[in-house]
Design a protein around this motif. Structure first.
Motif, PDB file in Angstrom:
ATOM      1  N   ASN A   1       0.803  -1.233   0.000  1.00  0.00           N
ATOM      2  CA  ASN A   1       0.000   0.000   0.000  1.00  0.00           C
ATOM      3  C   ASN A   1       0.835   1.282   0.000  1.00  0.00           C
ATOM      4  O   ASN A   1       0.278   2.361   0.219  1.00  0.00           O
ATOM      5  CB  ASN A   1      -0.990   0.023   1.182  1.00  0.00           C
ATOM      6  N   ALA A   2       2.148   1.199  -0.263  1.00  0.00           N
ATOM      7  CA  ALA A   2       2.979   2.419  -0.276  1.00  0.00           C
ATOM      8  C   ALA A   2       2.434   3.434  -1.278  1.00  0.00           C
ATOM      9  O   ALA A   2       2.484   4.643  -1.039  1.00  0.00           O
ATOM     10  CB  ALA A   2       4.421   2.064  -0.637  1.00  0.00           C
ATOM     11  N   HIS A   3       1.889   2.932  -2.401  1.00  0.00           N
ATOM     12  CA  HIS A   3       1.422   3.838  -3.452  1.00  0.00           C
ATOM     13  C   HIS A   3       0.127   4.560  -3.075  1.00  0.00           C
ATOM     14  O   HIS A   3      -0.291   5.473  -3.783  1.00  0.00           O
ATOM     15  CB  HIS A   3       1.262   3.060  -4.759  1.00  0.00           C
ATOM     16  N   ASN A   4      -0.516   4.141  -1.995  1.00  0.00           N
ATOM     17  CA  ASN A   4      -1.723   4.847  -1.524  1.00  0.00           C
ATOM     18  C   ASN A   4      -1.487   5.511  -0.175  1.00  0.00           C
ATOM     19  O   ASN A   4      -2.440   5.989   0.449  1.00  0.00           O
ATOM     20  CB  ASN A   4      -2.887   3.858  -1.369  1.00  0.00           C
ATOM     21  N   ALA A   5      -0.240   5.485   0.304  1.00  0.00           N
ATOM     22  CA  ALA A   5       0.033   5.961   1.660  1.00  0.00           C
ATOM     23  C   ALA A   5       0.798   7.288   1.618  1.00  0.00           C
ATOM     24  O   ALA A   5       1.508   7.581   0.655  1.00  0.00           O
ATOM     25  CB  ALA A   5       0.851   4.925   2.423  1.00  0.00           C
ATOM     26  N   ARG A   6       0.652   8.094   2.669  1.00  0.00           N
ATOM     27  CA  ARG A   6       1.379   9.359   2.752  1.00  0.00           C
ATOM     28  C   ARG A   6       2.751   9.153   3.390  1.00  0.00           C
ATOM     29  O   ARG A   6       3.704   9.831   3.061  1.00  0.00           O
ATOM     30  CB  ARG A   6       0.544  10.344   3.586  1.00  0.00           C
ATOM     31  N   PHE A   7       2.851   8.204   4.349  1.00  0.00           N
ATOM     32  CA  PHE A   7       4.126   7.980   5.053  1.00  0.00           C
ATOM     33  C   PHE A   7       4.441   6.491   5.120  1.00  0.00           C
ATOM     34  O   PHE A   7       3.522   5.663   5.181  1.00  0.00           O
ATOM     35  CB  PHE A   7       4.036   8.448   6.521  1.00  0.00           C
ATOM     36  N   VAL A   8       5.745   6.178   5.189  1.00  0.00           N
ATOM     37  CA  VAL A   8       6.165   4.803   5.472  1.00  0.00           C
ATOM     38  C   VAL A   8       6.845   4.798   6.849  1.00  0.00           C
ATOM     39  O   VAL A   8       7.627   5.695   7.169  1.00  0.00           O
ATOM     40  CB  VAL A   8       7.102   4.244   4.370  1.00  0.00           C
ATOM     41  N   PHE A   9       6.490   3.801   7.638  1.00  0.00           N
ATOM     42  CA  PHE A   9       7.103   3.598   8.962  1.00  0.00           C
ATOM     43  C   PHE A   9       8.343   2.751   8.698  1.00  0.00           C
ATOM     44  O   PHE A   9       8.251   1.539   8.462  1.00  0.00           O
ATOM     45  CB  PHE A   9       6.081   2.858   9.825  1.00  0.00           C
ATOM     46  N   LEU A  10       9.511   3.435   8.670  1.00  0.00           N
ATOM     47  CA  LEU A  10      10.715   2.832   8.087  1.00  0.00           C
ATOM     48  C   LEU A  10      11.723   2.401   9.143  1.00  0.00           C
ATOM     49  O   LEU A  10      12.103   3.194  10.006  1.00  0.00           O
ATOM     50  CB  LEU A  10      11.361   3.859   7.142  1.00  0.00           C
ATOM     51  N   LEU A  11      12.152   1.160   9.003  1.00  0.00           N
ATOM     52  CA  LEU A  11      13.199   0.610   9.873  1.00  0.00           C
ATOM     53  C   LEU A  11      14.548   0.870   9.213  1.00  0.00           C
ATOM     54  O   LEU A  11      14.766   0.480   8.064  1.00  0.00           O
ATOM     55  CB  LEU A  11      12.973  -0.887  10.030  1.00  0.00           C
ATOM     56  N   THR A  12      15.457   1.540   9.952  1.00  0.00           N
ATOM     57  CA  THR A  12      16.783   1.821   9.389  1.00  0.00           C
ATOM     58  C   THR A  12      17.875   1.384  10.365  1.00  0.00           C
ATOM     59  O   THR A  12      17.629   1.200  11.559  1.00  0.00           O
ATOM     60  CB  THR A  12      16.978   3.336   9.136  1.00  0.00           C
ATOM     61  N   ASN A  13      19.070   1.274   9.793  1.00  0.00           N
ATOM     62  CA  ASN A  13      20.257   0.955  10.588  1.00  0.00           C
ATOM     63  C   ASN A  13      21.053   2.247  10.757  1.00  0.00           C
ATOM     64  O   ASN A  13      21.464   2.857   9.769  1.00  0.00           O
ATOM     65  CB  ASN A  13      21.077  -0.106   9.836  1.00  0.00           C
ATOM     66  N   THR A  14      21.247   2.691  11.989  1.00  0.00           N
ATOM     67  CA  THR A  14      21.966   3.951  12.208  1.00  0.00           C
ATOM     68  C   THR A  14      23.372   3.730  12.765  1.00  0.00           C
ATOM     69  O   THR A  14      24.095   4.691  13.032  1.00  0.00           O
ATOM     70  CB  THR A  14      21.146   4.876  13.150  1.00  0.00           C
ATOM     71  N   ASP A  15      23.763   2.450  12.970  1.00  0.00           N
ATOM     72  CA  ASP A  15      25.126   2.196  13.469  1.00  0.00           C
ATOM     73  C   ASP A  15      25.553   0.760  13.148  1.00  0.00           C
ATOM     74  O   ASP A  15      25.428  -0.140  13.982  1.00  0.00           O
ATOM     75  CB  ASP A  15      25.167   2.433  14.989  1.00  0.00           C
ATOM     76  N   PRO A  16      26.064   0.536  11.918  1.00  0.00           N
ATOM     77  CA  PRO A  16      26.411  -0.831  11.510  1.00  0.00           C
ATOM     78  C   PRO A  16      27.459  -1.486  12.409  1.00  0.00           C
ATOM     79  O   PRO A  16      27.562  -2.719  12.425  1.00  0.00           O
ATOM     80  CB  PRO A  16      26.961  -0.669  10.091  1.00  0.00           C
ATOM     81  N   SER A  17      28.216  -0.679  13.176  1.00  0.00           N
ATOM     82  CA  SER A  17      29.266  -1.290  14.006  1.00  0.00           C
ATOM     83  C   SER A  17      28.706  -1.762  15.361  1.00  0.00           C
ATOM     84  O   SER A  17      29.376  -2.487  16.090  1.00  0.00           O
ATOM     85  CB  SER A  17      30.398  -0.288  14.241  1.00  0.00           C
ATOM     86  N   ALA A  18      27.495  -1.354  15.694  1.00  0.00           N
ATOM     87  CA  ALA A  18      26.927  -1.695  17.018  1.00  0.00           C
ATOM     88  C   ALA A  18      26.343  -3.108  16.994  1.00  0.00           C
ATOM     89  O   ALA A  18      26.039  -3.648  15.922  1.00  0.00           O
ATOM     90  CB  ALA A  18      25.849  -0.695  17.382  1.00  0.00           C
ATOM     91  N   PRO A  19      26.167  -3.728  18.181  1.00  0.00           N
ATOM     92  CA  PRO A  19      25.564  -5.065  18.214  1.00  0.00           C
ATOM     93  C   PRO A  19      24.138  -5.028  17.669  1.00  0.00           C
ATOM     94  O   PRO A  19      23.471  -3.998  17.736  1.00  0.00           O
ATOM     95  CB  PRO A  19      25.548  -5.410  19.712  1.00  0.00           C
ATOM     96  N   LYS A  20      23.701  -6.200  17.173  1.00  0.00           N
ATOM     97  CA  LYS A  20      22.351  -6.345  16.629  1.00  0.00           C
ATOM     98  C   LYS A  20      21.320  -5.863  17.661  1.00  0.00           C
ATOM     99  O   LYS A  20      21.531  -6.060  18.864  1.00  0.00           O
ATOM    100  CB  LYS A  20      22.139  -7.841  16.343  1.00  0.00           C
TER     101      LYS A  20
END
Ligand SMILES: Cc1cc2nc3c(=O)[nH]c(=O)nc-3n(C[C@H](O)[C@H](O)[C@H](O)COP(=O)(O)OP(=O)(O)OC[C@H]3O[C@@H](n4cnc5c(N)ncnc54)[C@H](O)[C@@H]3O)c2cc1C
Length: 390
Positions: free
Chosen positions: A161-180
């Protein structure tokens, strides 16, 4: 346990009548047909009408906050499903809106929440990536700070439904060196931001979903949901809601499991199949008179009833697994005409079993695969240990 039918008060019976009349007017045959062809599970006109009539707000809010009572919520869920409303994505919008209410800064909350309730703003989920979705914490989509903004790069698979949505609730990685689990940050990203490209994908059951590419997408820090590198705390709540692990109301009227609408489609396919095999030829014979046919139909009905009666995570697994077992059984009983899809001349039972057969695959994948749910049932409900890794 009390299995007696609920006596509706006059006011609740009037609510049910009004809702039925409303849905009959807005969810027209044309809307249903368009949804079948496009696979969108969404109709903007219907969605805005539900918002304008106050139904979205009634469903979103708790009873103490002016929302539906437990009885009305049950009526609402049943009627909206019976009317075949293209409706599936409202649950996602409502779930993300609750997280925005809880974790976002006040300005963003005020921008998003009222428009969610009128239906103008829809929200979608950007967790899964092309390299894997079950273990969402392995997220590779990067968000890098740039002054008061963040720059996002990566790709997300199956952003429905991205094409009908105003926003996406997005998961991102902000520190690749940190533990999972300690390197994740959530954002509510406007989908009209420069650098976002949405490409449609059709699944085997005809549903439309998307792959979304993010190239140097600039997002202000105010669109962050929760702490920097603290996204797992937000995700945990989001995943619990998606998995149907929620508190139940004490009236016993809550929906038993997520995706109960799908098992109703299986029930309808079963009814169609029973009608077809019960039809007599001019000589008075019907396939249903054969004991083997009756046995297989009866077993399919018993399995379907059991899936309809299973709750929470077990219900989620039972529904998808039963659809996968029963749909091919029905098609086998109906013969070659069962291969024809709905709307095709000569389709057995108007293609109901064929559609459930195609729907059953994705139903056991989205929102978590059956294997992953079985692991969760083993560990969280049955208290079994995690498998030892060699
Ligand atoms: C129609 C559709 C709509 C979707 N909509 C969205 C959406 O809106 N937003 C979004 O973010 N995602 C969405 N998804 C993605 C969905 O959540 C994932 O497909 C799902 O979580 C599985 O991830 P995957 O496809 O990457 O499979 P993988 O994680 O790569 O798994 C591959 C196989 O390995 C198995 N497996 C993986 N881990 C384990 C384990 N620990 N134990 C046992 N078996 C395991 C799986 O069961 C599966 O059979 C959607 C998917 C579909 C099909």
């Amino acid at each position: 346990m009390d299995f007696s039918p609920v006596e509706l008060s006059e006011e609740d019976a009037a609510f049910q009548r009004e809702l039925r009349d409303f849905l009959a007017e807005v969810v027209t045959d044309e809307v249903i047909e368009r949804d079948r062809i496009t696979g969108e599970n969404f109709d903007e006109g219907v969605h805005l009408a539900l918002g304008a009539a106050g139904y979205l707000a009634g469903d979103y809010r708790t009873e103490s906050d002016g929302g539906f009572s437990a009885v009305r919520r049950r009526i609402w869920e049943l009627e909206i499903g019976r009317a075949r409303t293209p409706w599936f994505h409202w649950g996602t919008t409502a779930m993300v809106a609750r997280l925005v209410e809880r974790f976002a800064e006040p300005g963003l909350r005020e921008e998003v929440l009222p428009a969610v309730l009128t239906g103008e703003v829809r929200l979608c989920l950007g967790y899964t990536e092309p390299e894997g979705g079950s273990d969402v914490a392995t997220c590779k989509t990067r968000a890098v700070r740039d002054g008061g903004d963040w720059i996002i790069n990566g790709a997300k698979m199956f952003t429905s439904n991205a094409h009908n949505a105003r926003f996406v609730f997005l998961l991102t990685n902000t520190d690749p060196s940190a533990p999972k689990h300690r390197n994740l940050t959530m954002f509510l990203v406007p989908l009209d931001t420069a650098g976002i490209e949405i490409q449609g994908i059709r699944t085997v059951d005809g549903d439309r979903t998307n792959i979304v590419y993010y190239s140097d997408v600039r997002v202000p820090d105010r669109n962050r949901i929760g702490e920097v590198d603290g996204g797992w705390a937000v995700m945990r709540e989001a995943l619990a809601a998606e998995h149907g692990v929620l508190e139940r109301d004490s009236a016993g009227l809550s929906k038993l499991a997520t995706m109960t609408e799908h098992v109703l489609l299986l029930g309808e396919a079963l009814d169609e199949a029973a009608a077809v095999v019960g039809r007599r030829d001019p000589g008075g014979a019907a396939p249903g008179q054969d004991g083997a046919v009756g046995y297989r139909l009866g077993r399919a009905a018993a399995r379907t009833e059991a899936a309809m009666s299973s709750s929470e995570m077990c219900g989620r697994v039972a529904i998808a697994a039963t659809m996968r077992e029963v749909a091919p059984e029905l098609m086998d009983l109906l013969g070659p005409a069962a291969l024809l899809p709905a709307g095709t001349a000569g389709a057995a039972g108007d293609g109901a079993a064929e559609y459930v057969f195609r729907l059953a695959g994705p139903t056991g994948i989205y929102g978590g695969t059956l294997e992953v749910f079985r692991n969760m049932i083993a560990q969280q409900l049955l208290g079994l240990p995690r498998p030892a890794l060699r």
